[in-house]
Scaffold this active site. Structure first.
Site, PDB file in Angstrom:
ATOM      1  N   GLU A   1      56.814  67.178  26.798  1.00  0.00           N
ATOM      2  CA  GLU A   1      56.932  65.714  26.788  1.00  0.00           C
ATOM      3  C   GLU A   1      56.046  65.199  25.651  1.00  0.00           C
ATOM      4  OE1 GLU A   1      57.609  63.621  31.052  1.00  0.00           O
ATOM      5  OE2 GLU A   1      55.865  64.915  30.941  1.00  0.00           O
TER       6      GLU A   1
ATOM      7  N   HIS B   1      52.706  67.230  26.426  1.00  0.00           N
ATOM      8  CA  HIS B   1      52.619  67.719  27.807  1.00  0.00           C
ATOM      9  C   HIS B   1      53.506  68.944  28.004  1.00  0.00           C
ATOM     10  CE1 HIS B   1      53.266  66.985  32.368  1.00  0.00           C
ATOM     11  NE2 HIS B   1      52.277  67.813  32.154  1.00  0.00           N
TER      12      HIS B   1
ATOM     13  N   ASN C   1      56.695  63.931  35.788  1.00  0.00           N
ATOM     14  CA  ASN C   1      55.900  63.740  37.009  1.00  0.00           C
ATOM     15  C   ASN C   1      56.271  62.457  37.747  1.00  0.00           C
ATOM     16  OD1 ASN C   1      54.574  66.155  37.127  1.00  0.00           O
ATOM     17  ND2 ASN C   1      52.938  65.496  35.758  1.00  0.00           N
TER      18      ASN C   1
ATOM     19  N   SER D   1      48.813  65.265  32.348  1.00  0.00           N
ATOM     20  CA  SER D   1      50.064  65.189  33.107  1.00  0.00           C
ATOM     21  C   SER D   1      50.340  63.784  33.575  1.00  0.00           C
ATOM     22  CB  SER D   1      49.990  66.046  34.360  1.00  0.00           C
ATOM     23  OG  SER D   1      49.118  67.097  34.252  1.00  0.00           O
TER      24      SER D   1
END
Ligand code: CAA
Length: 295
Positions: A154, A142, A192, A119
């Site tokens: 991702e 991801h 994130n 992440s």
């Protein structure tokens, strides 16, 4: 090259979901944990998820059995020997992930794709654990939790990631019904980068007494139309995971917005990891989550 066999390392919140979605599109999946009971528990979690879909009459019982038959749980890393794709979804720690990749490097077929579900950690930092000839096949993939529900992947290209590897992941993501966004190899990537300061700010607001956990969450749910409030979401993702992500991002950016809020540190020290430990911003021991009385 089409991928038939997938080796998923890590059977936790992300790993079990990643195994499930691949099995659901016909891949043979090996779900690996160094401790067999954890791999078996991950497979059982998949069985429970599928059972709920059967109960809603959206999946036939035979199809559930077929999907489950495609997934085998193991504690033997040598089962990676015939995998076309390895997805790593283990604890968010550079050394732990590197150790796993080093081991897999010695066991996997030469043409396997290596995808990390990290992440936050830069793909180049992980790819450094495998031999240089492997690095063109090393990529970030991801997923988001709950994996069967969330439609995003991702795709993170490291310096050495080849066009062919990126194209294979794109094609697989399309088969999984997921939308791909491409992120540069910067810690936290795209999502994130946005989410972590938001969750951290909600924690700081709570710690400062700006509002109760329930009101902060209701603010985001009702005022911003988010499906979950930030504190409930933090418990859902796992406070230990968020702590690890915050450390990686703060280490890179050195900005307060990415740092672990003091309250998060205290909660981790108390063993409150969110839903997975039964206690986080909310207490999950009752029928419905209730505010954690210790906060
Ligand atoms: N596995 C499979 N399906 C699940 C599920 C799970 N764990 N949890 C919920 N679902 C399904 C339900 O079965 C239901 O399906 P149908 O609509 O087809 O019946 C659907 O999701 C909605 O679930 P519910 O009605 O039970 O509850 P809800 O409407 O509150 O939705 C939720 C639950 C999907 C989790 C929703 O609250 C949500 O989207 N929350 C935000 C999730 C999020 O932000 N995830 C990203 C976290 S960040 C991350 O993962 C990356 C990182 O690096 C930190």
């Amino acid at each position: 090259m089409p991928i038939d066999r997938v080796f998923v390392a890590g059977a936790g919140l992300m790993g079990h979901g990643i195994a499930q979605v691949h099995a659901a599109i016909g891949k043979q999946v090996v779900l690996y944990e160094p401790e067999l009971s954890r791999a078996v528990a991950g497979r059982e979690r998949i069985a429970d998820n599928l059972e709920q879909v059967v109960a809603k009459r959206r999946l036939a019982a035979e199809e559930r059995d077929t999907i489950l038959d495609r997934i085998s749980a193991t504690d033997d890393p040598r089962r990676v020997a015939d995998a076309g794709l390895v997805v790593e979804a283990i604890y968010e720690d550079l050394d732990v992930k590197r150790g796993l990749w080093r081991e897999i490097d010695g066991l996997a077929p030469v043409d396997a794709i290596f995808a990390s579900n990290t992440s936050s950690i830069a793909i180049d930092d992980l790819a450094a654990a495998v031999g240089p000839e492997r690095r063109p096949a090393f990529v970030g993939m991801h997923f988001f939790s709950p994996v069967p529900v969330m439609r995003l992947i991702e795709l993170v290209r490291g310096t050495a990631t080849s066009d062919e590897t990126a194209a294979t992941i794109r094609s697989l993501a399309a088969d999984l019904g997921k939308h791909v966004i491409v992120s540069a190899d910067r810690p936290g990537f795209i999502v994130n980068r946005m989410l972590m300061p938001f969750l951290a700010e909600a924690m700081r607001a709570f710690e400062e007494g700006v509002g109760s956990a329930e009101d902060i969450d209701a603010g985001a749910k009702i005022g911003l139309n988010h499906p979950m409030g930030p504190l409930a979401l933090a418990d859902f993702v796992g406070l230990d995971t968020l702590g690890a992500i915050a450390d990686v991002m703060f280490d890179e950016f050195r900005e307060r917005r990415f740092a672990q809020p003091p309250l998060l540190r205290k909660m981790l020290a108390a063993g409150w990891y969110g839903r997975k430990s039964g206690m986080g911003f909310y207490d999950y021991s009752g029928e419905k989550p209730a505010p954690n009385p210790g906060l």
